[in-house]
Design an enzyme around this catalytic site. Structure first.
Site: not given
Length: 241
Positions: A111, A134
């Site tokens: 992330s 993501h």
């Protein structure tokens, strides 16, 4: 008494920051920064969470930049991600520093850990480490308005453009990895392991600690040479006046 005080300070620094203080004379000219667990921002996470607090990391970076004894720094990453604002703040500061830097992803650089990994001058990842790309997620109540979607898109664009600027991946390819469906259970995104992150153009090379230190030594040497040339040019220029 002084030795006892130094030991107490050292223990306190390890408790708070996960490392020794910057001012010990016996330390190497390479400093290490740990970014582990979740990156904690303005909201304090539960005590059972392993966290890296941005208010601890930013003062360290300032101290490194101003230190005469530290010539470069190594960033060790094993993070699940965390606060976007805090993570980007740390990444922006690292990328703007004059001291050479190398990052090493161990375990995971997920992330917001991706921009943190690429913010260094050169990046490594071990073979078994993974990185997750993501879409931005938000906890709590979300107002379902067009403005909310626009805000999410702006946040994602900030992250994507930073990663592209500091790595070798193209924006179109990175965006495709972010919205990919089916690679991660129950959500969109892509999981890259070791050499896959290098092949995608995000990380520079697969390697371990010795590789990272060796590369950092090389960057420090190159930085010293540039500084010497700059001083020489300045001296010649002043001599002509």
């Amino acid at each position: 008494m002084d030795e006892q005080k130094q030991n107490d300070n050292r223990i306190e620094a390890i408790k708070e920051l996960g490392m020794n203080s910057l001012t010990k004379s016996e330390e190497s000219d390479i400093h290490m920064i740990n970014i582990i667990g979740q990156v904690e921002g303005h909201t304090e996470l539960p005590p059972q969470n392993k966290t890296t607090k941005y208010e601890h990391i930013i003062p360290q970076l300032i101290a490194i930049e101003q230190s005469k004894s530290i010539r470069g720094f190594l960033i060790i990453l094993n993070t699940a991600g965390g606060d976007v604002e805090a993570g980007l703040a740390i990444a922006e500061m690292i990328s703007s520093m004059t001291k050479p830097s190398v990052s090493l992803v161990l375990g995971g650089g997920h992330s917001i850990g991706v921009p943190l990994a690429v913010s260094a001058d050169y990046s490594f990842i071990v073979q078994t480490a993974s990185m997750t790309i993501h879409p931005v997620k938000m906890n709590g109540m979300v107002v379902t308005l067009p403005q909310t979607l626009e805000y999410f898109n702006k946040v994602q664009d900030r992250i994507l453009h930073f990663i592209c600027k500091h790595s070798h991946i193209e924006l179109k390819r990175l965006r495709a990895l972010m919205i990919n469906a089916g690679d991660i259970a129950n959500e969109a995104g892509t999981l890259l392991i070791g050499k896959e992150a290098v092949k995608a153009g995000i990380i520079d090379k697969v390697g371990g600690l010795s590789d990272a230190i060796s590369k950092l030594r090389q960057l420090i040497g190159e930085n010293d040479k540039r500084a010497d040339v700059s001083k020489e040019k300045k001296s010649v220029s002043e001599g002509k006046r």
